[in-house]
Design an enzyme around this catalytic site. Structure first.
Site, short mmCIF file in Angstrom:
data_model
loop_
_atom_site.label_atom_id
_atom_site.label_comp_id
_atom_site.label_asym_id
_atom_site.label_seq_id
_atom_site.Cartn_x
_atom_site.Cartn_y
_atom_site.Cartn_z
N LYS A 195 0.85 -1.20 0.00
CA LYS A 195 0.00 0.00 0.00
C LYS A 195 0.88 1.25 0.00
O LYS A 195 1.51 1.59 1.00
CB LYS A 195 -0.92 0.05 1.22
CG LYS A 195 -2.02 1.09 1.01
CD LYS A 195 -2.53 1.75 2.24
CE LYS A 195 -1.74 2.87 2.79
NZ LYS A 195 -1.73 4.13 2.00
N GLY A 248 7.08 4.90 8.33
CA GLY A 248 6.26 6.10 8.48
C GLY A 248 6.44 6.69 9.86
O GLY A 248 7.50 6.54 10.49
N SER A 249 5.39 7.32 10.36
CA SER A 249 5.50 8.02 11.63
C SER A 249 5.49 7.04 12.81
O SER A 249 4.90 5.95 12.73
CB SER A 249 4.34 9.00 11.78
OG SER A 249 3.12 8.30 11.75
N THR A 250 6.10 7.46 13.90
CA THR A 250 6.11 6.64 15.11
C THR A 250 4.68 6.45 15.62
O THR A 250 4.31 5.36 16.08
CB THR A 250 7.01 7.30 16.17
OG1 THR A 250 8.36 7.26 15.68
CG2 THR A 250 6.96 6.59 17.51
N GLU A 251 3.87 7.49 15.47
CA GLU A 251 2.47 7.42 15.92
C GLU A 251 1.73 6.29 15.20
O GLU A 251 1.08 5.45 15.83
CB GLU A 251 1.84 8.77 15.59
CG GLU A 251 0.45 8.97 16.07
CD GLU A 251 -0.15 10.25 15.46
OE1 GLU A 251 0.60 11.04 14.85
OE2 GLU A 251 -1.37 10.42 15.59
N GLY A 253 3.14 3.85 13.57
CA GLY A 253 3.85 2.61 13.90
C GLY A 253 3.23 1.92 15.11
O GLY A 253 3.06 0.70 15.13
N GLU A 270 10.08 1.00 10.52
CA GLU A 270 11.14 2.00 10.31
C GLU A 270 10.45 3.35 10.50
O GLU A 270 9.64 3.75 9.68
CB GLU A 270 11.73 1.83 8.92
CG GLU A 270 13.09 2.44 8.77
CD GLU A 270 13.01 3.82 8.17
OE1 GLU A 270 13.03 4.78 8.98
OE2 GLU A 270 12.92 3.94 6.95
N CYS A 304 13.76 10.51 7.18
CA CYS A 304 13.66 10.03 8.56
C CYS A 304 15.01 10.21 9.27
O CYS A 304 15.05 10.32 10.49
CB CYS A 304 13.21 8.58 8.60
SG CYS A 304 14.08 7.54 7.45
N GLU A 401 9.81 15.57 15.68
CA GLU A 401 10.25 15.45 14.28
C GLU A 401 9.47 16.48 13.45
O GLU A 401 8.25 16.44 13.36
CB GLU A 401 9.95 14.04 13.78
CG GLU A 401 10.49 13.79 12.40
CD GLU A 401 10.31 12.34 11.95
OE1 GLU A 401 9.23 11.77 12.17
OE2 GLU A 401 11.27 11.79 11.37
P1 NDP Z 1 2.03 8.21 8.24
O1 NDP Z 1 2.80 7.44 9.24
O2 NDP Z 1 0.60 8.52 8.50
O3 NDP Z 1 2.05 7.47 6.80
C1 NDP Z 1 2.85 6.38 6.43
C2 NDP Z 1 1.99 5.29 5.78
O4 NDP Z 1 1.11 4.74 6.77
C3 NDP Z 1 1.09 5.79 4.66
O5 NDP Z 1 0.99 4.78 3.66
C4 NDP Z 1 -0.22 5.96 5.38
O6 NDP Z 1 -1.35 5.95 4.55
C5 NDP Z 1 -0.23 4.77 6.29
N1 NDP Z 1 -1.16 4.85 7.41
C6 NDP Z 1 -1.66 5.95 8.01
N2 NDP Z 1 -2.51 5.61 9.01
C7 NDP Z 1 -2.55 4.26 9.02
C8 NDP Z 1 -3.26 3.31 9.81
N3 NDP Z 1 -4.10 3.67 10.79
N4 NDP Z 1 -3.06 1.99 9.57
C9 NDP Z 1 -2.22 1.60 8.58
N5 NDP Z 1 -1.55 2.44 7.81
C10 NDP Z 1 -1.70 3.77 8.01
O7 NDP Z 1 2.81 9.54 7.93
P2 NDP Z 1 2.20 10.97 7.53
O8 NDP Z 1 2.04 10.97 6.07
O9 NDP Z 1 0.97 11.27 8.32
O10 NDP Z 1 3.34 11.95 7.99
C11 NDP Z 1 3.31 12.47 9.31
C12 NDP Z 1 4.69 12.50 9.90
O11 NDP Z 1 5.22 11.18 9.95
C13 NDP Z 1 5.71 13.27 9.11
O12 NDP Z 1 5.62 14.63 9.35
C14 NDP Z 1 6.98 12.66 9.62
O13 NDP Z 1 7.31 13.23 10.86
C15 NDP Z 1 6.62 11.20 9.83
N6 NDP Z 1 7.02 10.37 8.67
C16 NDP Z 1 8.13 9.62 8.78
C17 NDP Z 1 8.56 8.88 7.71
C18 NDP Z 1 9.79 8.05 7.79
O14 NDP Z 1 10.42 7.82 6.76
N7 NDP Z 1 10.15 7.53 8.93
C19 NDP Z 1 7.88 8.92 6.42
C20 NDP Z 1 6.68 9.70 6.42
C21 NDP Z 1 6.29 10.41 7.52
P3 NDP Z 1 -1.83 7.27 3.75
O15 NDP Z 1 -0.84 8.35 3.97
O16 NDP Z 1 -1.82 6.77 2.37
O17 NDP Z 1 -3.17 7.61 4.24
#
Ligand code: NDP
Length: 499
Positions: A195, A248-251, A253, A270, A304, A401
């Site tokens: 996804k 993606g985000s720690t939240e 995660g 990660e 990240c 972050e």
């Molecule tokens: P997210 O963690 O929300 O997004 C990463 C992925 O997770 C996307 O594919 C997203 O889907 C998906 N996702 C979101 N919510 C859920 C859920 N409940 N269950 C399963 N999958 C989910 O990052 P954001 O785009 O909201 O960015 C916010 C912050 O996160 C950034 O400002 C940055 O601080 C951090 N971040 C860190 C990254 C890293 O490389 N470590 C990369 C990106 C963000 P979708 O977006 O398609 O809705």
């Protein structure tokens, strides 16, 4: 600062791809979302619509997981030889190389990043990843075990693919994150439901076409575009998914971990970072200034590993602040498709609001804005590369972050390495750190003292397919790349035979 927000035209291959009706890849077929719903993808530099893609949700994830399960258990993939798997994964690298310029353009348009960086970093890094991982397909050895039980025994281990894998990826390096996830999973014989992020689904969809061209059997890779709360959540909690890999985000995660608990699927994460870059007084300052500026401004700070906490010894603090600010001022800001641009827009309106909110918070908490600090223009999600000086550990800009081109500089006057390491470690994250010094002992002692998964000496944002990458503390679980990642995509089976 040199600002040129003008949209160059796209090449013919990327134009032809954009003109297509985009669909989900499920069981080897391109299909609409079951709901028929779609969502709009925009160019973050102009806010113009560039595509409409399916809004897959639970119904589509169910179909994709079922296809991946069939492919894993009964399809031709379940009987494929390691050498043939290796050949297919290698072929993905070749196909990507053939279409490298098209992918670089799609990334620049969809994410906003400079096309030159996309070609050299994202696309080349993805090619290298498929080629490196292709080698692992034929090297997943078990071991013979000299057991001590009475009698005669032949005991050994087998390495088997973990099964159906859900992969949820972010928007900052859309193609490269897909490569980091797909390459080891395919090399180890898993099947996949991927996804992509809602902001940047295009390169993954185009890559789906290369997967078909390479000759992967139906159902081995399924691609479902959609939203995190629907498609992502359905994948993370799906009872027939054996493992979920997330960046993606720690939240989010933490949400993934809770969702995975239902069937105790394996989880690798990660996550975020607040990486320190530490400049020692003996550093080559030209190198350190250019390197720490790049550490925060590369990819508009949406890395990240971004070197977002810059520590400079008080004896060189003024020079470092002035040098990084000067480097910020020299960046050419503009549309990512312009090959002369070094800094594009942030990925989305949401991210723009988030970063400008942090700039406001930094000011309110007393940080000195040495350069930058504002948005650019009225169109697109541009933010000035920003240097915040006089920052301290209690400020939100230092603790959280930001994920934008904003560096917080702090001065230190301690020569004790343990004390310096305490500044570096004063964060809930532990993804990367860089140490800038000419003193080998200082460099390697700091590498030991800093609690982070990756340490860079006189460089930052380093990566290589053979170099294990991941975080300590709340920066994640497990490692991507290197031989370590194969642990995530394989199970170890122990066999004991009485002779
Ligand atoms: P997210 O963690 O929300 O997004 C990463 C992925 O997770 C996307 O594919 C997203 O889907 C998906 N996702 C979101 N919510 C859920 C859920 N409940 N269950 C399963 N999958 C989910 O990052 P954001 O785009 O909201 O960015 C916010 C912050 O996160 C950034 O400002 C940055 O601080 C951090 N971040 C860190 C990254 C890293 O490389 N470590 C990369 C990106 C963000 P979708 O977006 O398609 O809705």
């Amino acid at each position: 600062m040199n600002i040129a927000i003008r949209k160059p035209s796209l090449g013919s291959a990327a134009t032809a791809f954009l003109a297509k009706r985009h669909k989900l890849l499920i069981d080897g077929e391109w299909v609409d979302a079951r709901s028929g719903k779609t969502f709009t993808v925009e160019d973050p530099a102009t806010e113009e619509k560039i595509a409409e893609v399916p809004a897959g949700d639970k119904a589509d994830i169910d179909l994709a997981v079922a296809a991946a399960r069939r492919a894993f258990e009964t399809g031709p993939w379940s009987r494929i030889s390691p050498a043939e798997r290796s050949r297919l994964v290698w072929r993905l690298g070749d196909l990507l190389e053939q279409h490298a310029d098209e992918f670089a353009e799609l990334e620049a348009l969809d994410n906003g990043k400079p096309v030159t960086n996309a070609r050299r970093g994202d696309v080349q890094g993805s090619i290298d990843m498929f080629r490196y991982m292709a080698g692992w397909a034929t090297r997943l050895n078990g071991e013979t075990i000299p057991v001590s039980s009475a009698g005669n025994w032949h005991a050994y281990t087998l390495r088997e693919p973990v099964g159906v894998v859900g992969q949820i990826i972010p928007w900052n390096f859309p193609l490269m994150m897909a490569a980091w996830k797909l390459a080891p999973a395919l090399a180890s014989g898993c099947t996949i439901v991927l996804k992509p992020a809602e902001q940047t689904p295009l390169s993954a969809l185009r890559f789906g076409e290369l997967i078909q061209e390479a000759g992967f059997p139906a159902g081995v890779v399924n691609i479902v575009t959609g939203f995190g709360e629907t498609a992502g959540a359905a994948l993370a909690e799906h009872p027939d998914v054996d493992k979920v890999a997330f960046t993606g985000s720690t939240e989010v995660g933490k949400i993934i971990v809770r969702a995975a608990a239902g069937n105790l699927k394996r989880v690798s994460l990660e996550l975020g970072g607040k990486s320190p870059a530490i400049v020692f007084p003996d550093a080559d300052l030209d190198l350190a200034i250019a390197g720490t500026a790049d550490a925060i401004f590369y990819n508009q700070g949406q890395c990240c590993t971004a070197g977002s906490r810059l520590f400079a010894h008080k004896s060189i603090y003024d020079r470092v602040v002035a040098g990084v600010s000067e480097a910020a001022g020299k960046l050419k800001v503009g549309h990512g498709l312009d090959p002369s641009v070094n800094l594009g827009p942030l990925v989305s309106k949401e991210q723009h609001q988030r970063v400008t909110g942090f700039l406001q918070s930094g000011r309110e908490e007393g940080a000195e804005v040495v350069t930058g600090g504002s948005t650019i223009g009225n169109q697109g999600y541009f933010v000035e590369p920003t240097v915040l000086a006089q920052t301290n550990r209690d400020m939100r800009v230092v603790r959280e972050e930001i994920f934008g081109p904003v560096v917080c500089v702090q001065s230190y006057d301690d020569d004790d390495l343990d004390a310096v390491a305490r500044f570096a470690n004063d964060t809930e994250y532990g993804l990367q750190a860089s140490v800038w010094t000419r003193n080998l002992k200082v460099a390697h002692m700091m590498a030991r003292k800093i609690r982070a998964g990756t340490i860079c000496i006189n460089t930052h944002n380093y990566g290589d397919p053979a170099w294990p990458f991941g975080g300590y503390k709340q920066s994640g679980w497990g490692r991507e790349m290197g031989k370590e990642v194969m642990e995530h995509y394989t199970e170890t089976k122990a066999v004991a035979a009485r002779l």
